[in-house]
Scaffold this motif. Structure first.
Motif, PDB file in Angstrom:
ATOM      1  N   TRP A 117       2.690  12.510  -4.464  1.00 32.42           N
ATOM      2  CA  TRP A 117       1.509  11.750  -4.054  1.00 32.42           C
ATOM      3  C   TRP A 117       0.227  12.474  -4.423  1.00 32.42           C
ATOM      4  O   TRP A 117      -0.703  11.874  -4.950  1.00 32.42           O
ATOM      5  CB  TRP A 117       1.595  11.493  -2.555  1.00 32.42           C
ATOM      6  CG  TRP A 117       0.494  10.676  -1.967  1.00 32.42           C
ATOM      7  CD1 TRP A 117      -0.470  11.107  -1.096  1.00 32.42           C
ATOM      8  CD2 TRP A 117       0.240   9.280  -2.178  1.00 32.42           C
ATOM      9  NE1 TRP A 117      -1.299  10.072  -0.751  1.00 32.42           N
ATOM     10  CE2 TRP A 117      -0.883   8.935  -1.406  1.00 32.42           C
ATOM     11  CE3 TRP A 117       0.848   8.295  -2.941  1.00 32.42           C
ATOM     12  CZ2 TRP A 117      -1.409   7.649  -1.373  1.00 32.42           C
ATOM     13  CZ3 TRP A 117       0.329   7.013  -2.909  1.00 32.42           C
ATOM     14  CH2 TRP A 117      -0.790   6.705  -2.135  1.00 32.42           C
ATOM     15  N   THR A 118       0.184  13.769  -4.143  1.00 30.71           N
ATOM     16  CA  THR A 118      -1.026  14.533  -4.421  1.00 30.71           C
ATOM     17  C   THR A 118      -0.937  15.302  -5.738  1.00 30.71           C
ATOM     18  O   THR A 118      -1.918  15.365  -6.475  1.00 30.71           O
ATOM     19  CB  THR A 118      -1.330  15.503  -3.271  1.00 30.71           C
ATOM     20  OG1 THR A 118      -0.156  16.273  -2.979  1.00 30.71           O
ATOM     21  CG2 THR A 118      -1.763  14.756  -2.022  1.00 30.71           C
ATOM     22  N   SER A 119       0.202  15.866  -6.044  1.00 28.14           N
ATOM     23  CA  SER A 119       0.303  16.740  -7.222  1.00 28.14           C
ATOM     24  C   SER A 119       0.218  15.982  -8.546  1.00 28.14           C
ATOM     25  O   SER A 119      -0.173  16.559  -9.557  1.00 28.14           O
ATOM     26  CB  SER A 119       1.594  17.549  -7.177  1.00 28.14           C
ATOM     27  OG  SER A 119       2.734  16.728  -7.369  1.00 28.14           O
ATOM     28  N   PRO A 134      -6.312   8.466   5.217  1.00 31.01           N
ATOM     29  CA  PRO A 134      -6.246   9.903   4.939  1.00 31.01           C
ATOM     30  C   PRO A 134      -5.189  10.178   3.857  1.00 31.01           C
ATOM     31  O   PRO A 134      -4.154   9.511   3.797  1.00 31.01           O
ATOM     32  CB  PRO A 134      -5.821  10.510   6.275  1.00 31.01           C
ATOM     33  CG  PRO A 134      -6.206   9.496   7.302  1.00 31.01           C
ATOM     34  CD  PRO A 134      -6.069   8.163   6.629  1.00 31.01           C
ATOM     35  N   GLU A 135      -5.468  11.164   3.008  1.00 26.35           N
ATOM     36  CA  GLU A 135      -4.573  11.437   1.887  1.00 26.35           C
ATOM     37  C   GLU A 135      -3.163  11.795   2.331  1.00 26.35           C
ATOM     38  O   GLU A 135      -2.194  11.502   1.629  1.00 26.35           O
ATOM     39  CB  GLU A 135      -5.148  12.560   1.017  1.00 26.35           C
ATOM     40  CG  GLU A 135      -4.390  12.734  -0.286  1.00 26.35           C
ATOM     41  CD  GLU A 135      -5.059  13.718  -1.205  1.00 26.35           C
ATOM     42  OE1 GLU A 135      -5.315  13.334  -2.359  1.00 26.35           O
ATOM     43  OE2 GLU A 135      -5.327  14.866  -0.772  1.00 26.35           O
ATOM     44  N   ASP A 136      -3.012  12.380   3.515  1.00 23.36           N
ATOM     45  CA  ASP A 136      -1.673  12.774   3.977  1.00 23.36           C
ATOM     46  C   ASP A 136      -0.957  11.664   4.746  1.00 23.36           C
ATOM     47  O   ASP A 136       0.150  11.868   5.253  1.00 23.36           O
ATOM     48  CB  ASP A 136      -1.744  14.040   4.818  1.00 23.36           C
ATOM     49  CG  ASP A 136      -2.530  13.878   6.112  1.00 23.36           C
ATOM     50  OD1 ASP A 136      -3.222  12.845   6.291  1.00 23.36           O
ATOM     51  OD2 ASP A 136      -2.462  14.792   6.952  1.00 23.36           O
ATOM     52  N   SER A 137      -1.532  10.496   4.798  1.00 25.91           N
ATOM     53  CA  SER A 137      -0.916   9.377   5.514  1.00 25.91           C
ATOM     54  C   SER A 137       0.400   8.965   4.862  1.00 25.91           C
ATOM     55  O   SER A 137       0.499   8.862   3.635  1.00 25.91           O
ATOM     56  CB  SER A 137      -1.874   8.187   5.527  1.00 25.91           C
ATOM     57  OG  SER A 137      -1.313   7.107   6.243  1.00 25.91           O
ATOM     58  N   THR A 138       1.398   8.732   5.703  1.00 23.59           N
ATOM     59  CA  THR A 138       2.692   8.243   5.217  1.00 23.59           C
ATOM     60  C   THR A 138       3.008   6.847   5.751  1.00 23.59           C
ATOM     61  O   THR A 138       4.024   6.265   5.390  1.00 23.59           O
ATOM     62  CB  THR A 138       3.850   9.177   5.632  1.00 23.59           C
ATOM     63  OG1 THR A 138       3.934   9.200   7.057  1.00 23.59           O
ATOM     64  CG2 THR A 138       3.670  10.576   5.076  1.00 23.59           C
ATOM     65  N   GLY A 139       2.154   6.351   6.628  1.00 24.70           N
ATOM     66  CA  GLY A 139       2.401   5.060   7.248  1.00 24.70           C
ATOM     67  C   GLY A 139       2.962   5.177   8.653  1.00 24.70           C
ATOM     68  O   GLY A 139       2.934   4.213   9.412  1.00 24.70           O
ATOM     69  N   VAL A 146       8.909   9.735  -7.475  1.00 26.94           N
ATOM     70  CA  VAL A 146       9.492  10.378  -6.298  1.00 26.94           C
ATOM     71  C   VAL A 146      11.011  10.428  -6.442  1.00 26.94           C
ATOM     72  O   VAL A 146      11.651  11.445  -6.122  1.00 26.94           O
ATOM     73  CB  VAL A 146       9.066   9.658  -5.003  1.00 26.94           C
ATOM     74  CG1 VAL A 146       9.874  10.144  -3.797  1.00 26.94           C
ATOM     75  CG2 VAL A 146       7.576   9.846  -4.769  1.00 26.94           C
ATOM     76  N   HIS A 147      11.587   9.353  -6.930  1.00 22.88           N
ATOM     77  CA  HIS A 147      13.039   9.305  -7.121  1.00 22.88           C
ATOM     78  C   HIS A 147      13.500  10.421  -8.063  1.00 22.88           C
ATOM     79  O   HIS A 147      14.485  11.110  -7.772  1.00 22.88           O
ATOM     80  CB  HIS A 147      13.444   7.930  -7.674  1.00 22.88           C
ATOM     81  CG  HIS A 147      14.888   7.810  -7.986  1.00 22.88           C
ATOM     82  ND1 HIS A 147      15.856   7.710  -7.011  1.00 22.88           N
ATOM     83  CD2 HIS A 147      15.541   7.794  -9.175  1.00 22.88           C
ATOM     84  CE1 HIS A 147      17.042   7.631  -7.582  1.00 22.88           C
ATOM     85  NE2 HIS A 147      16.873   7.682  -8.898  1.00 22.88           N
ATOM     86  N   GLU A 148      12.796  10.610  -9.159  1.00 20.97           N
ATOM     87  CA  GLU A 148      13.169  11.656 -10.121  1.00 20.97           C
ATOM     88  C   GLU A 148      13.095  13.041  -9.477  1.00 20.97           C
ATOM     89  O   GLU A 148      13.979  13.875  -9.692  1.00 20.97           O
ATOM     90  CB  GLU A 148      12.294  11.592 -11.368  1.00 20.97           C
ATOM     91  CG  GLU A 148      12.576  10.371 -12.231  1.00 20.97           C
ATOM     92  CD  GLU A 148      14.029  10.242 -12.654  1.00 20.97           C
ATOM     93  OE1 GLU A 148      14.636  11.271 -13.055  1.00 20.97           O
ATOM     94  OE2 GLU A 148      14.578   9.129 -12.564  1.00 20.97           O
TER      95      GLU A 148
END
Length: 169
Positions: free
Chosen positions: A66-68, A80-85, A111-113
């Motif tokens: 998400w961030t990298s 917020p950037e760290d939000s996951t829901g 993400v799957h990879e």
């Protein structure tokens, strides 16, 4: 089949279901909510991917995709950037909107990879490693991965249901 193969298969099934649910769905239906208190396909797929990204990267000791890799900028959500829901209000859930399914699928596939790269290196002994001591009993890697698989399958099933409901309107 060893534990790495089992987890790779489980996460592969999640990816297949995400693609079946999102592909071909126009933005209007991706972002639509069956009612004000319900979640959209976009939110459900974004959330399940964010949780997988967060939990697996934490267990693997890697940065979140998400961030990298700039996915938070591409989504440009008013969160917020760290939000996951997790714990989202109705308004926050409704703010997760996408212009196309390609964005959701691109993030999910990345993400799957990363998830596959991690689980392919696991053996049965690795699954006993404690990854979260804030719970009683402490959470092992095996329990954390099963939890992610279970959560992801529930949410992709919900997304498929929402797609079906909205497509029949």
């Amino acid at each position: 089949m060893n534990s790495a193969g089992i987890f790779a298969d489980a996460f592969g099934r999640i990816r297949e279901a995400v693609h079946e649910t999102v592909e071909g769905l126009p933005p209007g239906l991706l972002n639509a909510r069956p009612d004000d208190g319900a979640n959209s396909v976009a939110w459900l797929v974004w959330h399940l991917t964010r949780v997988q990204d967060d939990h697996v990267s934490d267990a693997a000791g890697t940065e979140q995709i998400w961030t990298s890799r700039g996915w938070s900028s591409r989504f440009a959500l008013p969160l917020p950037e760290d939000s996951t829901g997790y714990g989202h209000t109705d308004a926050q859930a409704g703010s997760v909107r996408v212009e196309s399914g390609d964005l959701l699928l691109g993030y999910h596939d990345a993400v799957h990879e990363q998830t596959l790269a991690f689980v392919h290196g696991l053996d049965g002994r690795a699954l006993d490693r404690v990854v979260d001591e804030s719970w009683s009993p402490p959470v092992t890697l095996g329990v954390r991965l099963i939890s992610v698989v279970c959560d992801d399958l529930q949410h992709v099933g919900q997304a498929a249901f929402v797609r079906g409901v909205l497509s029949r309107r």
